[in-house]
Design a protein around this motif. Structure first.
Motif, short mmCIF file in Angstrom:
data_model
loop_
_atom_site.label_atom_id
_atom_site.label_comp_id
_atom_site.label_asym_id
_atom_site.label_seq_id
_atom_site.Cartn_x
_atom_site.Cartn_y
_atom_site.Cartn_z
N THR A 57 0.83 -1.20 0.00
CA THR A 57 0.00 0.00 0.00
C THR A 57 0.87 1.26 0.00
O THR A 57 0.58 2.22 -0.72
CB THR A 57 -0.91 -0.01 1.24
OG1 THR A 57 -1.79 -1.13 1.14
CG2 THR A 57 -1.73 1.26 1.34
N GLU A 99 -6.94 1.05 -0.76
CA GLU A 99 -7.28 -0.20 -0.07
C GLU A 99 -8.60 -0.08 0.67
O GLU A 99 -9.42 -0.98 0.67
CB GLU A 99 -6.14 -0.55 0.90
CG GLU A 99 -6.27 -1.91 1.54
CD GLU A 99 -5.00 -2.30 2.29
OE1 GLU A 99 -4.13 -1.44 2.52
OE2 GLU A 99 -4.89 -3.48 2.65
N ASP A 171 -5.62 -1.32 -5.14
CA ASP A 171 -5.07 -1.88 -3.91
C ASP A 171 -6.06 -2.87 -3.30
O ASP A 171 -7.07 -2.48 -2.74
CB ASP A 171 -4.73 -0.76 -2.92
CG ASP A 171 -3.82 -1.23 -1.79
OD1 ASP A 171 -3.70 -2.46 -1.60
OD2 ASP A 171 -3.23 -0.38 -1.12
N GLU A 172 -5.77 -4.14 -3.44
CA GLU A 172 -6.59 -5.23 -2.91
C GLU A 172 -8.08 -5.07 -3.22
O GLU A 172 -8.90 -4.97 -2.31
CB GLU A 172 -6.40 -5.37 -1.40
CG GLU A 172 -4.93 -5.61 -1.07
CD GLU A 172 -4.73 -6.38 0.23
OE1 GLU A 172 -5.58 -7.24 0.53
OE2 GLU A 172 -3.73 -6.13 0.91
MG LIG Z 1 -2.04 -2.73 2.10
#
Ligand SMILES: [Mg+2]
Ligand SMILES: Nc1ncnc2c1ncn2[C@@H]1O[C@H](COP(=O)(O)OP(=O)(O)OP(=O)(O)O)[C@@H](O)[C@H]1O
Lengths: 246, 295
Positions: A57, A99, A171-172
């Protein structure tokens, strides 16, 4: 003629859209990134894999200019961005899905969708976004954070597709989502890749990652410690398990 | 019924009108404070001085340049708002990375400086400014006499307050401001110029205070302390309404003006303190304020 064509091909394919060299980053006094190196060519999907706290991140934030204390080199679309503020980097065509998704609770779904300004021509139209994510269309007037987790993720992705950004930092995107939604997001990423978007994806779930990515970079303690081509993933599966501690 | 309590309708409506006038000023000033607090996260202690500057610029435009009230109405907010932009650029913007307390101290110090300089030059006895001829006189409504200028204040205040609310809550520009208030980092990462939004927002909040000052010039004593006295009540209004809520600031401002007016009718001795009593009660029961967001 042939030479010119070769040159065009050269700039389009061989030249990375994003080249990150020896990127270091700090939160205040805390040194978190210790030299990240990787590159992404136009139209590629690459992932950053790594354990919790590895610095994935933070790398995204440093690329985007949100992490302001950083050094090294990030060349995006021919521009050195290491000294630029986030808003200038966004205008070069980098789109960010954080994220935590970053849906604004004081904005309606529609306002969330329309918030990021167009930075380049070639963004998706609203109809195209609604086609990708039909759920959003029905909830336009709801408060942004009243959407389900999956819908919020779709909104977070949808809103940067409008802007014309050609490099997407995700991000994810599948974190905490039901398998059917994960599948839908995977299909979306595949489709975006087919349409020529370039994507940097952070993933913990490398089964998901392997279904969409060209290449994987393994991040550990703020460094890229290995690069694995997707085609060689199977052969390297034990090594990868060791890296990720799974 | 009124006679029973020894109160004439004239007195009641007269005080309610006065309350509504005061409420108009509370609403405009607390609205400006709320907007500034929302985006800048500082409590603008210069607000009262900027209200006073609005009135002084109104007076100065007439005195030195022969420009009437109708010129001052747009010009004074523009001039004082521009001075706010300079203050934000030169001073306040350097403090965002520090504790909020520094912003508070800075704006408090600026207020003292502005008031001190004007006291030195103009004294505190008050400068003359008359109601524009187009708005003198009044209407007899039967149950009460309504001076035109008072009606004008209420009208302008209602339009400006709800216009501001509309822009912030219902337009694209407002969505940008709300986004920057909620998550400035991500808003900037989408390519929006948050520092510019902050600067212009401060300028706008200050211009609102100055506009209130223009409206006040013909009816309140025009002296360097006029803002300092009013702003204390306005801070109490903001505490009651809750920091950072736009609609809360407007509704509480008008509402408390009315409450104050009613108190003056039924219990005159309490009218000077009623707002502070309400503030104490609200702080006990709902510390974030009536419309405040709890974190
Ligand atoms: Mg992360
Ligand atoms: N705001 C912050 N201030 C200080 N340190 C931070 C901050 N955010 C993250 N860190 C630290 O930086 C390191 C890298 O964090 P980062 O969030 O980049 O990890 P990650 O790889 O994304 O992990 P995850 O898979 O859990 O999301 C961690 O040690 C973390 O504790």
């Amino acid at each position: 003629m042939a030479e010119a064509a070769l040159k065009v091909q050269g700039t389009d394919v061989a030249t990375p859209l994003l080249k990150v060299s020896n990127l270091e980053g700090w939160y205040g006094e805390s040194h978190v990134l210790h030299g990240i190196d990787f590159e992404v060519r136009p139209g590629e999907v690459v992932t950053l894999l790594g354990r919790n706290g590895a610095g994935k991140t933070t790398t995204m934030k440093a690329l985007m200019g949100i992490l302001t204390k950083r050094k090294g080199s990030v060349v995006f679309d021919g521009h050195e961005t290491i000294g630029l503020p986030a808003r200038a980097i966004a205008k070069l065509g980098m789109g960010y899905v954080p994220e935590e998704r970053g849906i604004f609770s004081s904005l309606s779904v529609e306002e969330n969708l329309m918030l990021p300004p167009r930075v380049k021509p070639g963004g998706l139209s609203l109809d195209q976004i609604f086609e990708l994510f039909p759920n959003i269309k029905e909830r336009l007037s709801s408060q942004g954070t009243k959407l389900s987790g999956g819908e919020q993720q779709m909104l977070a992705i949808g809103r940067i597709l409008r802007t014309g950004a050609n490099l997407l930092l995700l991000d994810e995107p599948t974190e905490g989502l039901a398998p059917v939604i994960v599948q839908q997001i995977g299909a979306t990423i595949a489709r975006l890749k087919a349409e020529g978007f370039t994507i940097v994806l952070v993933e913990q779930n490398f089964h998901f990652a392997s279904s969409v990515a060209d290449r994987h970079y393994v991040v550990e303690q703020g460094k890229v410690i290995d690069t694995i081509q997707n085609a060689e993933l199977e052969a390297n599966i034990d090594k990868l398990h060791a890296y990720l501690g799974v | 019924m009124f006679e029973l309590l020894g109160i004439t309708p004239q007195a009641l409506f007269g005080q309610l009108l006065l309350g509504l006038i005061n409420g108009s000023f509370y609403a405009m000033l607390s609205l400006g404070l709320a907007i500034i607090f929302g985006l800048l996260n500082i409590i603008n202690f210069t607000h009262g001085a900027q209200y006073m500057l609005g009135a002084f610029v109104t007076w100065a435009l007439l005195h030195y340049f022969g420009l009437s009230y109708w010129w001052a109405l747009p010009l004074a907010p523009l001039i004082v708002g521009a001075s706010g932009i300079v203050i934000e650029k030169l001073f306040i913007s350097r403090l965002y990375h520090l504790d909020h307390l520094y912003g508070l101290l800075l704006t408090f110090g600026l207020a003292l400086i502005i008031q001190g300089v004007l006291r030195n030059n103009f004294g505190i006895s008050g400068l003359p400014y008359s109601i524009p001829p187009q708005l003198s006189g009044g209407q007899n409504l039967g149950f009460m006499f309504l001076p035109n200028y008072r009606a004008w204040i209420i009208l302008v205040s209602v339009i400006v307050c709800f216009g501001t609310w509309f822009v912030i809550e219902k337009t694209r520009l407002g969505a940008y401001l709300r986004a920057a208030t909620e998550n400035p980092t991500l808003t900037g990462a989408f390519g929006l110029n948050v520092p510019l939004m902050i600067t212009l927002t401060y300028g706008f909040g200050v211009a609102l205070a100055a506009l209130a000052g223009v409206l006040a010039a013909p009816i309140y004593s025009l002296n360097p302390n006029m803002g300092a006295e009013l702003i204390i009540v306005v801070f109490a209004v903001v505490v009651i309404g809750g920091m950072g809520s736009i609609l809360g600031a407007i509704v509480t401002g008008f509402g408390l003006g009315l409450v104050e007016g009613l108190t003056r009718v039924f219990y005159p001795e309490g009218s000077a303190v009623v707002i502070f009593v309400i503030m104490a009660i609200v702080l006990l029961i709902k510390p974030a304020g009536l419309f405040g967001r709890t974190a």
